[in-house]
Design a protein around this motif. Structure first.
Motif, short mmCIF file in Angstrom:
data_model
loop_
_atom_site.label_atom_id
_atom_site.label_comp_id
_atom_site.label_asym_id
_atom_site.label_seq_id
_atom_site.Cartn_x
_atom_site.Cartn_y
_atom_site.Cartn_z
N LEU A 9 -15.35 11.65 14.19
CA LEU A 9 -16.52 11.96 13.35
C LEU A 9 -17.46 12.92 14.07
O LEU A 9 -17.96 13.89 13.48
CB LEU A 9 -17.26 10.67 12.98
CG LEU A 9 -16.57 9.77 11.95
CD1 LEU A 9 -17.25 8.40 11.91
CD2 LEU A 9 -16.59 10.41 10.57
N ARG A 55 -13.20 15.22 8.81
CA ARG A 55 -13.57 14.62 7.53
C ARG A 55 -13.04 13.19 7.46
O ARG A 55 -12.02 12.87 8.05
CB ARG A 55 -12.99 15.42 6.37
CG ARG A 55 -13.53 16.85 6.26
CD ARG A 55 -12.94 17.54 5.04
NE ARG A 55 -11.47 17.51 5.03
CZ ARG A 55 -10.73 17.83 3.99
NH1 ARG A 55 -11.31 18.20 2.84
NH2 ARG A 55 -9.41 17.80 4.06
N GLY A 56 -13.74 12.34 6.73
CA GLY A 56 -13.36 10.94 6.62
C GLY A 56 -11.95 10.75 6.12
O GLY A 56 -11.21 9.88 6.62
N GLN A 57 -11.52 11.54 5.12
CA GLN A 57 -10.18 11.37 4.56
C GLN A 57 -9.09 11.77 5.54
O GLN A 57 -8.00 11.19 5.57
CB GLN A 57 -10.05 12.19 3.27
CG GLN A 57 -10.20 13.70 3.46
CD GLN A 57 -10.46 14.41 2.14
OE1 GLN A 57 -11.37 14.04 1.40
NE2 GLN A 57 -9.65 15.43 1.85
N SER A 68 -11.64 3.69 3.50
CA SER A 68 -12.76 4.59 3.81
C SER A 68 -14.03 3.83 4.16
O SER A 68 -14.88 4.35 4.91
CB SER A 68 -13.02 5.52 2.62
OG SER A 68 -13.31 4.76 1.45
N GLY A 69 -14.16 2.60 3.64
CA GLY A 69 -15.35 1.81 3.96
C GLY A 69 -15.44 1.50 5.44
O GLY A 69 -16.55 1.45 6.00
N THR A 117 -16.75 4.62 7.14
CA THR A 117 -18.19 4.75 6.89
C THR A 117 -18.98 3.77 7.75
O THR A 117 -20.06 4.09 8.26
CB THR A 117 -18.49 4.49 5.40
OG1 THR A 117 -17.75 5.42 4.61
CG2 THR A 117 -19.98 4.62 5.10
N LYS A 131 -19.36 5.20 11.10
CA LYS A 131 -20.29 6.33 11.05
C LYS A 131 -21.75 5.86 11.07
O LYS A 131 -22.61 6.47 11.72
CB LYS A 131 -20.02 7.14 9.78
CG LYS A 131 -20.86 8.41 9.65
CD LYS A 131 -20.44 9.19 8.41
CE LYS A 131 -21.22 10.50 8.32
NZ LYS A 131 -20.81 11.28 7.12
N LYS A 132 -22.02 4.76 10.39
CA LYS A 132 -23.38 4.26 10.30
C LYS A 132 -23.80 3.45 11.52
O LYS A 132 -24.98 3.22 11.74
CB LYS A 132 -23.52 3.39 9.05
CG LYS A 132 -23.43 4.16 7.75
CD LYS A 132 -23.57 3.24 6.55
CE LYS A 132 -23.53 4.02 5.24
NZ LYS A 132 -23.67 3.11 4.06
#
Length: 388
Positions: free
Chosen positions: A22, A27-29, A45-46, A49, A52-53
């Motif tokens: 990241l 990219r996430g995908q 994908s969750g 994410t 990332k957070k």
């Protein structure tokens, strides 16, 4: 309370990898596609994410990232195996493929020796990989890995007695044939080797999933001539050293009938040439337990007269048994033995041809049954047991 592991959750190592990717602008995908390669349970994908957070999540080093990417790209998508994570299983599969290729090759004469050695290696790698996946140790105190013979003494793998007997006999065969001249003895152990191959693929798939099967890698070998049933039935009768022949007979004597009769110990296919159009096969494989399989003796009789294979009528059988045992044996006793061993249909049954072809055959021309030497031997053995 024990925390339940969630399938698809990222490991601590994967979270560091994801954070690094990241921060590197992936990219996430694309991260999701990379991380999911070879995973038994894909992530979503969750999870990406969430990393990332998470401001407190650290990232891996550049060296660790490149190693992870290299490992992921090395996965075999057909089998789902990684040369890093699954090295033993990959080597197990290759060793068994080589064993089969050498044995099937029309060029090589060193068949039995090579098959026994490579099969032993293949099974050792397979069992080691399984034990490690179960959290078991595969090394001894001196640092050497457990040999197959020692592994088979434990119950951790759950292999049934027939498979274990097959493996131990092939190991014993490997030790015996070393530096011995075999002549045409390779053919004596075809059934043992075929069972070993089938067991290997089944056990491997049971342990690690159907994707790792070898069925897509191996096929029937092509031949330069049609099989001749008479030749095939006699091929092992010549050029086999007496010591090797005695050893082969000794292998089977060490096992109970339930083991010897198991297809996981020794696998034999009965086949016959059948007429057919170009769209149909010329070799037909038949289960010996099927109705068609029980009729196979009628095909073999076309190649060898029935009088040679089944020369004895009931009266002759009775006389031979009496002479060999010095004990009373009559026609009614013979009839009872026929019923006991169920070697032919009872009187009045419609299909008189459904016999046990090892012991008996029906002659439609003169409407009676004749018996083989194997049947006489069985009755003599039975009478001697009662006598003792």
């Amino acid at each position: 309370m024990t925390k339940k592991f969630k399938e698809g959750a990222l490991t601590a190592e994967e979270k560091k990898i994801v954070k690094k990717l990241l921060n590197s602008g992936w990219r996430g995908q694309d991260i999701l596609a990379l991380v999911n390669i070879g995973r038994p349970h894909t992530t979503n994908s969750g999870r990406i994410t969430g990393v990332k957070k998470d401001k407190s999540q650290s990232e891996c080093t550049e060296e660790e990232l490149q190693k992870f990417i290299k490992n992921q790209e090395a996965f075999d998508l057909q089998t789902g195996l990684s040369p890093v994570r699954d090295e033993r299983l990959i080597r197990a599969r290759e060793a068994m493929i080589l064993a089969v290729q050498v044995f099937n090759s029309p060029v090589h004469k060193f068949k039995t020796e090579v098959f026994c050695v490579l099969s032993n290696i293949a099974w050792t790698y397979l069992c080691h990989h399984r034990l490690l996946s179960l959290g078991e140790e595969i090394y001894t105190a001196d640092g050497s890995s457990l040999p197959l013979s020692q592994i088979l003494k434990t119950e951790k793998l759950g292999l049934n007695p027939a498979i274990t007997a097959n493996l131990l006999d092939i190991k014993e065969l490997r030790d015996k044939v070393e530096h011995h001249i075999l002549g045409q003895a390779d053919l004596l152990w075809r059934g043992l080797f075929q069972a070993n191959c089938l067991n290997f693929d089944k056990v491997m798939c049971d342990w690690f999933g159907a994707k790792v099967t070898l069925q897509k890698n191996l096929s029937f070998s092509l031949q330069f001539s049609k099989p001749d049933i008479e030749q095939l039935s006699q091929v092992t009768a010549y050029d086999v050293p007496s010591g090797i022949k005695a050893f082969n007979e000794g292998l089977r004597e060490n096992h109970a009938d339930s083991i010897k009769e198991s297809t996981e110990y020794e696998f034999t296919v009965v086949y016959t040439m059948v007429p057919g159009s170009k769209s149909k096969a010329n070799i037909k494989f038949i289960s010996p337990e099927s109705d068609e399989g029980k009729e196979i003796s009628n095909v073999l009789i076309k190649h060898k007269p029935a009088d040679e294979l089944y020369p004895f009528k009931p009266t002759k059988v009775v006389n031979l048994v009496k002479s060999a045992t010095n004990k009373k044996f009559t026609i009614p006793m013979h009839t009872e033995a026929v019923k006991k061993y169920k070697i032919r249909p009872e009187n009045g049954k419609p299909d008189k041809k459904k016999t046990n072809s090892k012991y008996c055959i029906y002659h439609a021309a003169h409407g009676d049954y004749t018996y083989s030497q194997a049947w006489v031997d069985l009755l003599i053995a039975s009478q001697n047991e009662e006598k003792s």
